[in-house]
Scaffold this active site. Structure first.
Site, mmCIF file in Angstrom:
data_model
loop_
_atom_site.group_PDB
_atom_site.id
_atom_site.type_symbol
_atom_site.label_atom_id
_atom_site.label_comp_id
_atom_site.label_asym_id
_atom_site.label_seq_id
_atom_site.Cartn_x
_atom_site.Cartn_y
_atom_site.Cartn_z
ATOM 1 N N GLY A 182 -22.363 8.588 -33.127
ATOM 2 C CA GLY A 182 -22.495 7.142 -33.328
ATOM 3 C C GLY A 182 -22.714 6.378 -32.043
ATOM 4 N N CYS A 238 -20.425 7.005 -20.784
ATOM 5 C CA CYS A 238 -20.978 5.767 -20.242
ATOM 6 C C CYS A 238 -19.921 5.130 -19.348
ATOM 7 C CB CYS A 238 -21.386 4.814 -21.371
ATOM 8 S SG CYS A 238 -22.279 3.366 -20.763
ATOM 9 N N ASP A 294 -14.619 14.921 -37.664
ATOM 10 C CA ASP A 294 -13.839 14.819 -36.440
ATOM 11 C C ASP A 294 -14.166 16.032 -35.587
ATOM 12 O OD1 ASP A 294 -11.993 14.751 -34.409
ATOM 13 O OD2 ASP A 294 -10.232 14.553 -35.712
ATOM 14 N N CYS A 340 -20.653 13.627 -31.122
ATOM 15 C CA CYS A 340 -20.110 12.256 -31.191
ATOM 16 C C CYS A 340 -21.304 11.317 -31.306
ATOM 17 C CB CYS A 340 -19.285 11.923 -29.964
ATOM 18 S SG CYS A 340 -17.965 13.100 -29.601
ATOM 19 N N GLY A 355 -26.032 6.410 -32.749
ATOM 20 C CA GLY A 355 -27.215 7.158 -33.143
ATOM 21 C C GLY A 355 -28.387 7.136 -32.199
ATOM 22 N N GLY A 356 -28.281 6.466 -31.063
ATOM 23 C CA GLY A 356 -29.421 6.396 -30.152
ATOM 24 C C GLY A 356 -29.841 7.751 -29.622
#
Length: 476
Positions: free
Chosen positions: A294, A414, A344, A292, A296-297
């Site tokens: 995005g 998060c 996905d 997952c 991109g960090g």
């Protein structure tokens, strides 16, 4: 802060027969803040994305930019408290106030109750802005309400409006620290506190959510170092060997950031990815997956580390626009070690049992980043978990399928909410016989107090980071 920052705009002189002079925008900082707050409320815009664009497009810099930033984020953080005050100062329900007027009232309340702005200036500048954006008639309403707000300071208002501590401790914290009631209870549960026994730690967490966080940067492994960032004025961070912090200012002004060799990333986000890379695995350790990825960090950090080991990273992201952000984040990683695909991860195109390490940074409520995205506290509801928890379970299950025997999965959110953290992990593992939960503590030696019950949980009030959660799982 001065009551009116000097505008960077300048009028043009009109020569004989020349063009008409350009109108000088009045109070650009407050207008920018109002426009962002109205967009957040009316079309679910994200302040952290819209405000920088607004400031840049309108050439708002220096003190005006600082004022606009404080008005925007300060108003969003304390919105719950201000709404309680405003509700006591309007003749009808606050819900009936026009959507164009409500951000003005909240901005005015923030200046009156939480900023060092003289009362007359807080009222007059807000009323002036109201005349320009909602008209003279409604500006009179704004004037009347803000004058009632100015009758007390914030502590006096809260002493009147907040429930008694003993009678309703959760409700009191919700009003005083500006969080939805359900969210206060969920955070208390995550901290292991019961209202009957006191909510001191919960109150410290809520207070931390209302403080302005420092900007934390990632020096992308193999492309930049912390020394590169400190040479441009940053300070080495407390925990992560790849992190540095800025006390203030625009990170985009740093040459290292403009070149794509560094990026903004919270320190806990770096540490949960680093912990995954530290777990020993037997045999090959050359193919990693960020399921997952995005925006991109974490992918940028993983791509640098796996590239230094001679391996490769596959980064999957379901949304094409976010996949583009991932591609930019991992561009020119060590050995061009990353490949980005639109996929996905609950129905992935990759084969099972093919990866040595898999990161699942699952979509979540975002309750761990309320310092940086204060509007999230007003958008999320308990119903948000209805769709998220099944998705999180599915993503973790497919990540375990994608991991080879002996490999390791890192499940990250998060958010500290128990439903989307440890309960997701325990429920998935209870249905499988091919994986076991590892102890996270040995892989986070920098932050030993983040480990609890074999998981890791970071906290803003304890670690100065976002409230990131991590579970490390070994595939048998």
């Amino acid at each position: 802060m001065t009551e009116r920052s000097r505008s960077p705009y300048r009028p043009t002189r009109r020569g004989r027969g020349g063009p008409a002079p350009q109108a000088r925008p009045k109070d650009p900082a407050r207008r920018a803040a109002y426009d962002v707050l109205h967009a957040v409320q009316s079309r679910d815009a994200y302040a952290n994305l819209l405000l920088p664009v607004t400031l840049r497009e309108r050439d708002i810099t220096g003190r005006d930019a600082g004022l606009a930033t404080e008005l925007t984020y300060g108003t969003l953080r304390r919105q719950g408290s201000y709404d309680a005050v405003l509700d006591a100062c309007v003749d009808r329900s606050l819900r009936s106030v026009d959507a164009e007027v409500l951000p003005l009232l909240r901005m005015g309340a923030h200046q009156l109750l939480s900023m060092d702005v003289p009362q007359h200036a807080a009222v007059s500048t807000t009323v002036d802005l109201a005349r320009r954006v909602v008209g003279h008639h409604r500006s009179r309403f704004v004037n009347a309400v803000l004058r009632r707000v100015s009758a007390r300071d914030l502590d006096e208002w809260l002493s009147v409006l907040a429930p008694e501590r003993d009678a309703d401790p959760v409700g009191r914290l919700a009003v005083v620290h500006s969080h939805p009631r359900w969210m206060v209870q969920a955070l208390a549960d995550a901290l292991g506190e019961d209202p009957a026994g006191g909510l001191a730690d919960t109150e410290r967490l809520l207070a931390a959510h209302n403080e302005r966080p420092r900007v934390t940067l990632l020096a992308k492994p193999g492309r930049a170092t912390v020394e590169d960032l400190t040479a441009e004025g940053a300070t080495p961070a407390r925990y992560s060997p790849h992190a540095a912090t800025l006390p203030e200012g625009d990170p985009g002004a740093l040459r290292t950031v403009r070149q794509g060799r560094a990026a903004v990333q919270d320190e806990a986000s770096q540490l949960v990815a680093l912990a995954l890379t530290r777990v020993p695995v037997e045999g090959a350790d050359r193919l990693w997956l960020d399921a997952c990825a995005g925006p991109g960090g974490k992918a940028a950090l993983l791509a640098g580390l796996v590239g230094q080991r001679g391996g490769r990273l596959l980064a999957g992201e379901v949304q094409p626009a976010r996949a583009g952000l991932v591609a930019r984040a991992v561009h020119r990683s060590v050995g061009d070690s990353a490949r980005v695909v639109v996929a996905d991860s609950t129905r992935p195109p990759w084969r099972d049992r093919g990866f040595d390490r898999v990161l699942v940074d699952a979509p979540c409520t975002g309750l761990g980043a309320l310092r940086r995205r204060p509007e999230a506290r007003w958008r999320r509801t308990p119903d948000s978990l209805t769709d998220l928890v099944p998705l999180q379970r599915a993503l973790l299950g497919r990540a375990l399928d994608a991991t080879r025997p002996g490999g390791v999965v890192g499940y990250v959110t998060c958010s500290p909410h128990l439903e989307e953290t440890r309960r997701v992990v325990t429920s998935v593992l209870a249905d499988r016989g091919d994986a076991e939960l590892l102890d996270a503590a040995p892989h986070l030696p920098e932050v030993p107090d983040a480990a609890v019950d074999r998981f890791a949980q970071f906290w803003p009030h304890r670690h100065g980071t976002d409230a990131m959660f991590l579970a490390l799982i070994r595939k048998h």
